[in-house]
Design a protein around this motif. Sequence first.
Motif, PDB file in Angstrom:
ATOM      1  N   PRO A   1      48.538  46.960  42.655  1.00 36.65           N
ATOM      2  CA  PRO A   1      47.924  46.889  43.936  1.00 36.65           C
ATOM      3  C   PRO A   1      47.568  45.924  44.390  1.00 36.65           C
ATOM      4  N   GLU A   2      47.531  45.773  45.704  1.00 39.60           N
ATOM      5  CA  GLU A   2      46.997  44.435  46.449  1.00 39.60           C
ATOM      6  C   GLU A   2      45.693  44.093  46.364  1.00 39.60           C
ATOM      7  N   ASP A   3      44.853  45.113  46.673  1.00 40.86           N
ATOM      8  CA  ASP A   3      43.641  44.972  46.447  1.00 40.86           C
ATOM      9  C   ASP A   3      42.659  45.106  45.263  1.00 40.86           C
ATOM     10  N   GLY A   4      41.453  44.811  45.130  1.00 37.30           N
ATOM     11  CA  GLY A   4      41.082  45.374  43.808  1.00 37.30           C
ATOM     12  C   GLY A   4      40.391  44.133  43.157  1.00 37.30           C
ATOM     13  N   CYS A   5      40.928  42.934  43.306  1.00 35.91           N
ATOM     14  CA  CYS A   5      40.394  41.622  42.895  1.00 35.91           C
ATOM     15  C   CYS A   5      39.632  40.993  43.790  1.00 35.91           C
ATOM     16  N   ARG A   6      38.394  40.761  43.671  1.00 32.08           N
ATOM     17  CA  ARG A   6      37.502  40.232  44.533  1.00 32.08           C
ATOM     18  C   ARG A   6      36.814  38.929  44.086  1.00 32.08           C
ATOM     19  N   CYS A   7      37.272  38.420  42.974  1.00 35.72           N
ATOM     20  CA  CYS A   7      36.800  37.180  42.296  1.00 35.72           C
ATOM     21  C   CYS A   7      36.798  36.329  42.937  1.00 35.72           C
ATOM     22  N   HIS A   8      37.731  35.965  43.923  1.00 38.69           N
ATOM     23  CA  HIS A   8      37.865  34.968  45.061  1.00 38.69           C
ATOM     24  C   HIS A   8      36.497  34.438  45.571  1.00 38.69           C
ATOM     25  N   PHE A   9      35.732  35.557  45.380  1.00 36.08           N
ATOM     26  CA  PHE A   9      34.269  35.251  45.781  1.00 36.08           C
ATOM     27  C   PHE A   9      33.197  34.839  44.948  1.00 36.08           C
ATOM     28  N   PHE A  10      33.515  34.901  43.709  1.00 36.35           N
ATOM     29  CA  PHE A  10      32.711  34.434  42.603  1.00 36.35           C
ATOM     30  C   PHE A  10      33.307  33.321  42.005  1.00 36.35           C
ATOM     31  N   GLY A  11      32.243  32.670  41.284  1.00 37.40           N
ATOM     32  CA  GLY A  11      32.449  31.470  40.499  1.00 37.40           C
ATOM     33  C   GLY A  11      33.498  31.684  39.267  1.00 37.40           C
ATOM     34  N   ARG A  12      33.912  30.592  38.974  1.00 35.76           N
ATOM     35  CA  ARG A  12      35.328  30.881  37.770  1.00 35.76           C
ATOM     36  C   ARG A  12      34.651  31.358  36.455  1.00 35.76           C
ATOM     37  N   SER A  13      33.451  31.398  36.030  1.00 36.56           N
ATOM     38  CA  SER A  13      33.141  32.001  34.639  1.00 36.56           C
ATOM     39  C   SER A  13      33.259  33.665  35.010  1.00 36.56           C
ATOM     40  N   ARG A  14      33.171  34.193  36.165  1.00 37.93           N
ATOM     41  CA  ARG A  14      33.325  35.625  36.511  1.00 37.93           C
ATOM     42  C   ARG A  14      34.820  36.267  36.466  1.00 37.93           C
ATOM     43  N   HIS A  15      35.784  35.059  36.524  1.00 31.22           N
ATOM     44  CA  HIS A  15      37.137  35.523  36.578  1.00 31.22           C
ATOM     45  C   HIS A  15      37.635  35.709  35.191  1.00 31.22           C
ATOM     46  N   CYS A  16      38.648  36.863  35.291  1.00 37.18           N
ATOM     47  CA  CYS A  16      39.095  37.040  34.051  1.00 37.18           C
ATOM     48  C   CYS A  16      40.408  36.285  33.908  1.00 37.18           C
TER      49      CYS A  16
ATOM     50  N   ALA B   1      39.278  56.437  39.965  1.00 39.87           N
ATOM     51  CA  ALA B   1      39.814  55.494  38.858  1.00 39.87           C
ATOM     52  C   ALA B   1      41.261  56.164  38.707  1.00 39.87           C
ATOM     53  N   LYS B   2      41.375  57.532  38.608  1.00 34.08           N
ATOM     54  CA  LYS B   2      42.755  58.163  38.253  1.00 34.08           C
ATOM     55  C   LYS B   2      43.774  57.728  39.177  1.00 34.08           C
ATOM     56  N   GLU B   3      43.276  57.882  40.461  1.00 32.99           N
ATOM     57  CA  GLU B   3      44.077  57.522  41.412  1.00 32.99           C
ATOM     58  C   GLU B   3      44.601  56.223  41.629  1.00 32.99           C
ATOM     59  N   TYR B   4      43.768  55.195  41.359  1.00 34.09           N
ATOM     60  CA  TYR B   4      43.752  53.639  41.595  1.00 34.09           C
ATOM     61  C   TYR B   4      44.585  53.318  40.554  1.00 34.09           C
ATOM     62  N   LEU B   5      44.403  53.603  38.956  1.00 34.81           N
ATOM     63  CA  LEU B   5      44.965  53.298  38.118  1.00 34.81           C
ATOM     64  C   LEU B   5      46.347  53.634  37.924  1.00 34.81           C
ATOM     65  N   ASN B   6      46.503  54.810  38.529  1.00 37.88           N
ATOM     66  CA  ASN B   6      47.893  55.382  38.082  1.00 37.88           C
ATOM     67  C   ASN B   6      48.999  55.024  39.135  1.00 37.88           C
ATOM     68  N   GLN B   7      48.638  53.924  40.143  1.00 37.27           N
ATOM     69  CA  GLN B   7      49.648  53.331  41.053  1.00 37.27           C
ATOM     70  C   GLN B   7      50.802  52.876  40.215  1.00 37.27           C
TER      71      GLN B   7
ATOM     72  N   HIS C   1      28.113  47.566  33.743  1.00 37.88           N
ATOM     73  CA  HIS C   1      27.874  48.963  33.643  1.00 37.88           C
ATOM     74  C   HIS C   1      27.009  49.010  32.246  1.00 37.88           C
ATOM     75  N   ASP C   2      26.340  50.294  32.043  1.00 41.34           N
ATOM     76  CA  ASP C   2      25.686  50.413  30.880  1.00 41.34           C
ATOM     77  C   ASP C   2      26.397  51.450  30.067  1.00 41.34           C
TER      78      ASP C   2
ATOM     79  N   TYR D   1      37.904  49.923  34.387  1.00 40.90           N
ATOM     80  CA  TYR D   1      37.963  49.843  35.847  1.00 40.90           C
ATOM     81  C   TYR D   1      36.637  49.817  36.492  1.00 40.90           C
ATOM     82  N   LEU D   2      35.709  50.312  35.866  1.00 41.31           N
ATOM     83  CA  LEU D   2      34.282  50.214  36.715  1.00 41.31           C
ATOM     84  C   LEU D   2      33.850  48.734  36.731  1.00 41.31           C
ATOM     85  N   VAL D   3      34.178  47.987  35.751  1.00 40.44           N
ATOM     86  CA  VAL D   3      33.905  46.375  35.769  1.00 40.44           C
ATOM     87  C   VAL D   3      34.842  45.675  36.848  1.00 40.44           C
ATOM     88  N   CYS D   4      36.264  46.262  36.741  1.00 35.17           N
ATOM     89  CA  CYS D   4      36.996  45.694  37.825  1.00 35.17           C
ATOM     90  C   CYS D   4      38.144  46.461  37.683  1.00 35.17           C
TER      91      CYS D   4
END
Length: 481
Positions: free
Chosen positions: A184-199, A174-180, A107-108, A12-15
């Motif tokens: 969720p419609e939000d949460g994926c912001r990788c459209h602003f990043f290059g392909r190598s960042r996309h999962c 995280a508990k709230e978000y993951l338990n939907q 994250h570390d 969740y912290l990563v995405c």
Amino acid sequence: MALISKSRFLEYLVCPKDGWFRLHRPGMEEFKVDFATGEMMEQGNIVEGYATKLKIFSGPNVKYQETFTADGFIIRCDFLVFNTENDKYDLYEVKATNSLKDKDRPHDHISDLAFQTIVLEKSGVEVGNKYVVHLNSEYVRGEELDIEKLFVVEDVTDQVAAKKEITADKMEKAKEYLNQEEEPEDGCRCHFFGRSRHCKTFRHSHPEIPEYSVHDLSRIGLSPNILTALVKKKTYLLHEIDDTSDLTPTQQNQIHTHKTNETIIDVKEIAKILDGYTYPLYFFDYETFAPAVPIYKGYKPYEKIPIQFSLHVIDKKGGELRHLEYLHQENSDPSETVAKKLEEYIDPAGTVIAWNDKFEKGVTKEIGDRLPQYASVLTRICGQMQDLMDIFSKQHYVHKDFRGKASIEKVMNVLLPEMSYDDMPYTGNAVGYVWWQDIVNQGKDPAERAKKLQLLLAYCKQDTFVMVEIFRILNETINKK
Ligand code: SF4
């Protein structure tokens, strides 16, 4: 309500969106673990197994892999050691990495320990010091493995304390978000990043973005403002980009070839590179195995063992092609045999041609570091190396279907469409794991072993043969023009 494990929280912290998919759609095709990834994860278990032998984890005060649940969270702690001085449990987290940072993740390990500390405290366990136990990147194995030297135990108590409050806050989110229940419609912001960042689940969150898009522009991730502007304008396709003046020459070439269907071929530059090669030509490729815990004397954690090489040789212009190869088949360090064979096979007069030669140079240099008696010959061989990929990465040959890349597979697919790696089940890192499990270790079915042996030989041979063919095509191309 699902219990949120440490892994889910860290994901969740990563995405957040990826974490949601993993929790609610674990059976998705995208989450299937391939052989090499599974084996890489297994390296983590191997490291943890060795950590159990550390002196600090012996004795009656040690709890290993105990599970705790509290307030919607679940953890399994690697080690809890009861500290009789303060009547608290010290918490240890084992990581199969060479440092405190996890290279692939933003994250570390501190967030990891903060999460565990919070769950332990919610469970009524008093936690004392917190430690990360990771591999010692400086450790060089002797005849025997020295477990105490293999690991570094870092006290991160203060760092965990500093991160506890923010982690507790993120855990609730995280508990709230993951338990939907609904995606969720939000949460994926990788459209602003290059392909190598996309999962792998990117297309589920952004079905509006085509499979080949502005996200695939070469190194576009380094220009976030440009990508963001394009995405905000809903400019997804390369041929929709009108103004390329702010883009790099490589990106401009990618767009130009895509729009016009033209192939860029700089005959002069290609000829300059090829004319710089001197016969005999040696097309060269290694395969390696890099175990987390060194298995042979002289190796550090994750140092590459040169298990195999392929060498296609053309002795003189227009000469016949010969093939030499080596695949180590015993449970021992191949370095000396490899060094001897390279000395024997590679004449000081010739050029050694590799694809992305940094890798071949690095492995060759490391053999020389382990075997000083071969250092000068191996330095000589490194000096003879040229990178055939340069022609493509330096933009002397650009085809629209390279899609801004210069990997041997992309180039092969275009220049040698009749060739493929499809019938090669073990490529890249998978080779090392197969070598270790099926070739070197005894007790395997001999027929299975023989089959795997042939597959490994065929794969490495194909890599150098592809280079030979690309070299041939390049020569034909420049001679035609
Ligand atoms: S593509 Fe990126 S933001 Fe979207 S789900 Fe995957 S990792 Fe998350």
